[in-house]
Write an enzyme that holds these catalytic residues in place. Sequence first.
Site, PDB file in Angstrom:
ATOM      1  CD  GLN A  77      51.988  62.579  61.776  1.00  0.00           C
ATOM      2  OE1 GLN A  77      51.380  63.320  62.518  1.00  0.00           O
ATOM      3  NE2 GLN A  77      51.960  62.739  60.454  1.00  0.00           N
ATOM      4  CG  HIS A  78      56.786  63.269  59.590  1.00  0.00           C
ATOM      5  ND1 HIS A  78      56.007  63.357  58.463  1.00  0.00           N
ATOM      6  CD2 HIS A  78      56.237  64.121  60.507  1.00  0.00           C
ATOM      7  CE1 HIS A  78      55.045  64.242  58.680  1.00  0.00           C
ATOM      8  NE2 HIS A  78      55.158  64.716  59.918  1.00  0.00           N
ATOM      9  CG  ASP A 239      52.512  61.179  67.298  1.00  0.00           C
ATOM     10  OD1 ASP A 239      52.277  61.714  66.200  1.00  0.00           O
ATOM     11  OD2 ASP A 239      53.455  61.522  68.036  1.00  0.00           O
TER      12      ASP A 239
END
Length: 486
Positions: A77-78, A239
Amino acid sequence: MAAIVIGVDSSTQATKALAVDVESGEVVGTGRAPHTVRGTGGARESDPEQWWDALRAALEATGRAGEAAAVSVGGQQHGLVALGADGRPVRPALLWNDVRPAPQAERLVAALGGPQEWARRIGSVPTAAFTAAKWAWLRANEPEAAARVRGIRLPHDYLTGRLLGDALRHGVTDRGDASGTGWWSAVTGAYAEEVLALPEVALDPALLPEVALPGKPVGEAAAGLPLRPGALVATGTGDNMAAAAGLGLSAAGSGGTAVLSLGTSGTAYTASARPAADPTGVVAGFADTLGGHLPLACTLNCTLAVDKTAALLGLDRDAAADSSGEVVMLPFLDGERTPNLPYASGLLYGLRQGTTGAEVLRAAYEGAAYLLLAALDEVRAQAGGGGSPSGELLLIGGGARGRVWLDVVRRLSGAPVRVPRADELVALGAAAQAAGLLTGEDAAAVAHRWQTATGPVHPAVRRDERACARLAEAVARSGELTARPL
Ligand SMILES: Nc1ncnc2c1ncn2[C@@H]1O[C@H](COP(=O)(O)OP(=O)(O)O)[C@@H](O)[C@H]1O
Ligand SMILES: O=C(CO)[C@@H](O)[C@H](O)COP(=O)(O)O
């Protein structure tokens, strides 16, 4: 012939691909290729081109990708993938665990009116992890690079776009991963213009991917890949959202089951029907990929902190003592996000002449596990009390294969712990999303059918209240040392 789908997990340390039989859920092929993470101090960067090479290598290695009818990518992520006019990254991606944007995160929190406002309007209070803080860091520190950016993607969006032929032309993401940006609201289910318009962000929404509806293909695989041209491509997701779906978790049907994932990151989450709104920022109010929510807490120091401690001590990771004795370790080797201490480093307390290396190693496991379990209590509260503190925990991620991790989680939680037999739940969840394109089911329903969460249940043992109390006190009294470096 039975239909095959491919699920991909592009996580921090590696890409893993599974070829899965749509009917039975049997894994009929696996592939894996490693990633390089660069950076010292607070920096953590990877080259998205390497993820793409790793993805193709992992697809080839399954031996079945050419037969697959559909494919889906779950990704860390991110991360900020900043694309130039040629569709290539203008610089390496800033990863979720890069803590350099901590000052930008603080400024963003203040600019929107404080943590309460972020929790209420967006569902999360941004830390250095969030994409919005990373973008603000890029604008402040590398303005020439920021000026060349024509598209912003998350790691999984970038790979999905490449599968479709071009990551700049094919800008598409899903609600789960979008909810980790800070500029998409899990409360309204839309991009948050008030965040995009903040002076630190000043981002044209045209640079962002479209947030696709769950359950619909976003296109077909391009020619020239180790996939059948025309194979359906699913939205993919972050994920943790992929793993949640891969365990069959959904707001409608998982009864508050809580998950602890022990990987590069430690995560604790549960499915919820409503968005979280935690002004302390411990719980991020992420969306899931199905239409519900996934309140989640994430630590930066999990398996790698334990492995580093073992390496420093010259011990095997399984050589930890049964008790840490007097030793307490706050393993903030990479700074920390939960609690939000981006400038912290690791602390070790309670050393005596008689202390053994095995006790110190045990203390590293206990510190990492305790922080995650303490955050899980907040996650449960945000989910509306779904699941009881003594309810079963699902333990996943690379660490779930470790003898000591399992023992420590059982002792510090006092809960029964189930370890699913299935490996690679992120890739399995992505495969379930891809399979759903063919069968019309949602990913969690596919995962139920595949029985991905089955595995031995390790019964509850008495909670080690003394170790928990010492750790809680160490966190509370570590104050100045963890807030700012010496
Ligand atoms: N048998 C094991 N015992 C303890 N830890 C393990 C074991 N196998 C793998 N790990 C840990 O799992 C981590 C990788 O977990 P994984 O969930 O695959 O990571 P990620 O998805 O973040 O890349 C490694 O850092 C390693 O320390
Ligand atoms: O930042 C988070 C969750 O918010 C991390 O969980 C990343 O998504 C990285 O995951 P792993 O590589 O550890 O699986």
